[in-house]
Design a protein around this motif. Structure first.
Motif, short mmCIF file in Angstrom:
data_model
loop_
_atom_site.label_atom_id
_atom_site.label_comp_id
_atom_site.label_asym_id
_atom_site.label_seq_id
_atom_site.Cartn_x
_atom_site.Cartn_y
_atom_site.Cartn_z
N LEU A 1 61.41 17.32 56.55
CA LEU A 1 60.45 16.21 56.45
C LEU A 1 59.85 16.08 55.05
N ASP A 2 60.11 17.09 54.21
CA ASP A 2 59.39 17.09 52.93
C ASP A 2 59.74 15.92 52.02
N ALA A 3 60.85 15.28 52.29
CA ALA A 3 61.20 14.12 51.48
C ALA A 3 60.39 12.90 51.88
N LYS A 4 59.86 12.93 53.09
CA LYS A 4 59.17 11.75 53.61
C LYS A 4 57.65 11.93 53.73
N ILE A 5 57.22 13.16 53.74
CA ILE A 5 55.77 13.43 53.86
C ILE A 5 55.34 14.25 52.65
N THR A 6 54.35 13.74 51.92
CA THR A 6 53.83 14.50 50.78
C THR A 6 52.33 14.74 50.98
N LEU A 7 51.94 15.99 50.81
CA LEU A 7 50.50 16.33 50.89
C LEU A 7 49.99 16.52 49.47
N LEU A 8 49.02 15.72 49.06
CA LEU A 8 48.41 15.87 47.73
C LEU A 8 47.08 16.61 47.89
N VAL A 9 46.87 17.60 47.04
CA VAL A 9 45.66 18.44 47.15
C VAL A 9 44.76 18.16 45.95
N ALA A 10 43.51 17.83 46.20
CA ALA A 10 42.56 17.54 45.11
C ALA A 10 42.29 18.81 44.31
N ALA A 11 41.92 18.62 43.03
CA ALA A 11 41.74 19.77 42.13
C ALA A 11 40.64 20.72 42.60
N ASP A 12 39.58 20.18 43.21
CA ASP A 12 38.45 21.04 43.58
C ASP A 12 38.52 21.51 45.03
N THR A 13 39.64 21.32 45.67
CA THR A 13 39.77 21.82 47.05
C THR A 13 40.07 23.31 47.03
N SER A 14 39.31 24.05 47.82
CA SER A 14 39.50 25.50 47.79
C SER A 14 40.84 25.88 48.42
N LYS A 15 41.35 27.01 48.00
CA LYS A 15 42.63 27.50 48.52
C LYS A 15 42.54 27.70 50.02
N GLN A 16 41.36 28.19 50.43
CA GLN A 16 41.15 28.47 51.85
C GLN A 16 41.28 27.17 52.67
N THR A 17 40.61 26.10 52.19
CA THR A 17 40.67 24.81 52.88
C THR A 17 42.10 24.28 52.88
N GLU A 18 42.78 24.45 51.74
CA GLU A 18 44.15 23.96 51.62
C GLU A 18 45.05 24.61 52.67
N LEU A 19 44.90 25.95 52.77
CA LEU A 19 45.76 26.66 53.72
C LEU A 19 45.48 26.24 55.15
N ILE A 20 44.17 26.05 55.44
CA ILE A 20 43.79 25.63 56.79
C ILE A 20 44.40 24.25 57.10
N PHE A 21 44.27 23.33 56.13
CA PHE A 21 44.76 21.97 56.39
C PHE A 21 46.28 21.92 56.45
N GLN A 22 46.93 22.70 55.57
CA GLN A 22 48.40 22.78 55.63
C GLN A 22 48.86 23.19 57.02
N GLY A 23 48.18 24.19 57.57
CA GLY A 23 48.52 24.69 58.91
C GLY A 23 48.35 23.59 59.95
N THR A 24 47.23 22.88 59.82
CA THR A 24 46.96 21.80 60.77
C THR A 24 48.06 20.74 60.71
N LEU A 25 48.41 20.33 59.47
CA LEU A 25 49.42 19.28 59.28
C LEU A 25 50.79 19.73 59.81
N ARG A 26 51.15 21.00 59.51
CA ARG A 26 52.45 21.51 60.00
C ARG A 26 52.50 21.46 61.53
N GLU A 27 51.36 21.86 62.13
CA GLU A 27 51.32 21.89 63.59
C GLU A 27 51.49 20.49 64.17
N ILE A 28 50.83 19.50 63.54
CA ILE A 28 50.92 18.11 64.02
C ILE A 28 52.36 17.59 63.85
#
Lengths: 324, 403
Positions: free
Chosen positions: B123-150
């Motif tokens: 799916l990586d060719a069709k879905i791109t997740l952009l992460v803001a510069a000030d987003t913490s690594k912890q939040t990024e990992l949590i959201f990545q997990g959420t998106l993968r699960e969905i």
């Protein structure tokens, strides 16, 4: 070295007896006090003299119980230190050289606190505060912050705190140092007033004239050793056997050389001290007349304390340097 | 007589303190200011833990049933607050992330639906997740997990669609409930409103309360040193009063000030922080445990203050040593930086600071609904520190008066 000179015998009515007291501070290389024996008569004003660092404050510290007794014995009004320290502290008071109170409190609040610390009841406290304020002439400024007092008022507050428990024994550590003439007069008057009530006062000062006026007896300490003790009267007379004090009508500086063999010392603008026996007195008067000087005042046979004191310290220092 | 001697000492000390505006500001205004600033500043950081939504821009260039289902799943998940962006491409999304306060942007490219239904294609060719510069690594990992699960769920649903249709023909229930794959979640922190994570104020109040309590080192050591310098201490030694009575008269007001600090900080957290836009402090746990931790904290801070007073000679030295010492204890003890964001080794290091013991005690009560038994270890540590410091201060002072 034993330079102690006892001018008269220790009185039987001694209120404070100090016997062979030696004290050394931790890490010090010599004794702050060495084998001190002093008797202080009841109801007297006792001058404790000595240069800075002589051991006066250490002795006051031991007498007042703020320092622990290491060797020797001290009894005060029949009670022995350190066993009866609590009782002794209740009947004595110290007026330290420093302004030993709280500058952010008013005069009354300071007096109130120290009265409470002496354990005085509330009703008694108010009476005592009024009395002490009256003696030390503080009544009008009691409501003011103590930190805003002048140097003289601070000394008087320091003194008033010391009078709160109506002490039988009062230790005054240079109570008049660095203040104006008026405040000094008030303090000296307060001390005189106390003398009349039978309080025993131990008094240290560098003002020899003041000590001479106030004290009944003195002791001189230098480098922790007792150099002299005795009553003021006998001391001045004993040491004054050859003392001649002259006040001339003019400075007459040309007298220095002809009177040199009498150890003439020009001590003030028109004042001279000489070592002259009664037999030598006519000869001295003749020399003075020959040099055109006229005498305004003459006193023979009574020395001045300052002269005795300085001579004593000089003798002690000379003796020390010879020994070393 | 002893009562009178003691009570005049307490009254005198309270008078002196009440006239020392600098000390009062240091003891009350400073920790209060820290509490307010940090509670409000850290609100978002803690809110992420507490269930507040992550802001996400969603750009749908596929505009298909599958992309709409993805959007609906994101919105329903509760983790993200989704803002619909225009379908202008990745560069436009990057620009938006730079200019606006969003944590992430999701770009759904054209053809997403067809790739989703083909398990062999990534799916990586069709879905791109952009992460803001000030987003913490912890939040990024949590959201990545959420998106993968969905995405996994959406792909499963798409792949299972033929099976579901067949089941429907056979008269069977074709739906499958993905919520059955969720674990049961239980928070150790229990608020009045039910289970949730702690808010910033719930962490900040205990932290800055402990910090403020230790600042009695400055007024207390200064008053002791001034007494020594001005000869008042010497005069007091000549009075018919025990050193214990004098000390008790001096220390009790500071103990009371510490307890007042605790009360003021708790009240500020409860009533002042919400007025300024933060969450209100919830007073959990047992009152007796709270009082006991407050008392033990005070014993430790008083002991520390006396120790500083005994090893310094001037008020300047005491202010410098006490103040700097407090900052170090706070930095090490997890006051300035919460312990949970520290690496493991640093978390272990916090245990050497008495401030950490006080903080942990308060957190045990306020966050973990603790009872007296739950704070026994912290109380014992604080009391031991306080008594040891008092003893050491007494010893140093006794040695000094001999010299």
């Amino acid at each position: 070295m034993n330079t102690l000179r006892a001018i008269d015998a220790a009185p039987d009515s001694a209120c404070i007896r100090v016997r062979n007291v030696t004290h050394r501070y931790r890490r010090a290389t010599r004794d702050a006090l060495h084998d001190i024996t002093i008797d202080i008569p009841r109801g007297s004003i006792f001058g404790l003299l000595g240069p800075n660092g002589a051991g006066k404050s250490s002795l006051l510290g031991l007498l007042s119980g703020s320092l622990a007794l290491q060797s020797g014995a001290i009894s005060i009004a029949g009670a022995a230190l350190p066993g009866d320290a609590r009782r002794i502290k209740g009947t004595s008071a110290v007026v330290p050289q420093e302004y030993a109170f709280y500058e952010d409190l008013s005069g009354r609040e300071n007096l109130d606190y120290f009265a409470g610390t002496y354990g005085l009841a509330r009703a008694q406290t108010n009476v005592r505060i009024e009395r002490c304020a009256r003696i030390c002439r503080l009544t009008d400024v009691l409501a003011q912050r103590a930190g805003d007092y002048s140097g003289g008022l601070k000394r008087r507050l320091n003194m008033a705190i010391g009078l709160l428990n109506e002490p039988q024994i009062l230790y005054l550590d240079e109570p008049t140092v660095g203040i104006d003439a008026e405040s000094r007069r008030y303090i000296v008057e307060a001390i005189r007033e106390l003398r009349g009530t039978g309080v025993t006062i131990v008094y240290t000062s560098h003002y020899m004239e003041e000590v001479e006026q106030l004290c009944d007896a003195i002791a001189v300490i230098d480098r922790g050793r007792l150099m002299l003790q005795g009553s003021m009267e006998s001391l001045l007379q004993h040491e004054g056997e050859k003392a001649l004090f002259l006040r001339l009508e003019n400075p007459a500086e040309n007298l220095a050389e002809p009177l040199a063999r009498y150890r003439a010392e020009h001590v003030g603008y028109r004042d001279w001290n000489l070592d002259v026996t009664l037999d030598q007195l006519p000869e001295v008067l003749r020399v003075i007349a020959q040099h055109g000087a006229r005498i305004e005042r003459l006193q023979h046979g009574v020395s001045r304390l300052e002269k005795i004191y300085l001579q004593l310290l000089a003798d002690g220092a000379a003796s020390e340097s010879v020994q070393s | 007589m002893r009562w009178r001697q003691w009570s005049v000492g307490v009254y005198k000390e309270l008078l002196l303190l009440s006239r020392d505006w600098h000390a009062l500001a240091l003891l009350f205004v400073m920790p209060l200011a820290f509490l307010l600033v940090m509670s409000l500043a850290m609100q978002e950081q803690f809110a992420a833990h507490a269930g507040s939504k992550i802001s996400v821009v969603f750009s749908d260039r596929d505009n298909s049933k599958a992309s709409q289902a993805l959007l609906a799943a994101l919105q329903a998940g509760g983790a993200a607050s989704v803002v619909i962006g225009n379908a202008a491409g990745i560069e436009a999304l990057k620009s938006r992330l730079r200019d606006e306060r969003h944590a992430f942007a999701i770009d759904v490219a054209s053809g997403y639906q067809s790739v989703l239904g083909d398990a062999k294609q990534s799916l990586d060719a069709k879905i791109t997740l952009l992460v803001a510069a000030d987003t913490s690594k912890q939040t990024e990992l949590i959201f990545q997990g959420t998106l993968r699960e969905i995405l996994a769920r959406e792909r499963l649903t798409t792949l299972f669609a033929p099976l579901a249709a067949a089941a429907r023909v056979q008269g069977k229930d074709p739906s499958f409930d993905v919520s059955t794959a969720q674990p049961k979640i239980e928070y150790l922190y229990r608020s009045k409103e039910g289970s949730q994570s702690p808010s910033a104020v719930q962490q900040s109040v205990p932290a800055w309360l402990v910090f403020g309590a230790f600042f009695i080192v400055i007024p207390l050591s200064n008053t002791l040193i001034r007494e020594r310098q001005q000869g008042t201490a010497r005069r007091l030694r000549t009075l018919p009063v025990s050193q214990g009575t004098l000390l008790a008269g001096k220390l009790l007001p500071y103990f009371a000030v510490n307890q007042l600090q605790v009360a003021v900080m708790l009240l500020a957290g409860r009533f002042l922080v919400p007025v300024l836009g933060g969450q209100a402090l919830e007073l959990n746990g047992s009152l007796s445990a709270l009082i006991a931790v407050g008392a033990a904290l005070s014993l430790a801070s008083i002991g520390y203050a006396l120790l500083i007073a005994s090893v310094t000679r001037t008020t300047e030295q005491a202010t410098l040593l006490g103040g700097a010492g407090n900052l170090i204890l706070a930095a090490v003890g997890g006051i300035m930086v919460p312990k949970f964001v520290m690496p493991e080794a640093m978390q272990q290091l916090t245990n050497i600071s008495p401030m950490a013991w006080g903080l942990e005690g308060f957190l045990n009560v306020l966050l973990r609904d603790g009872t007296l038994r739950d704070v026994t270890r912290e109380i014992a540590a604080l009391c031991s520190f306080g008594i040891a410091a008092l003893g050491l201060a007494w010893w140093v002072q006794a040695r000094r008066s001999e010299s």
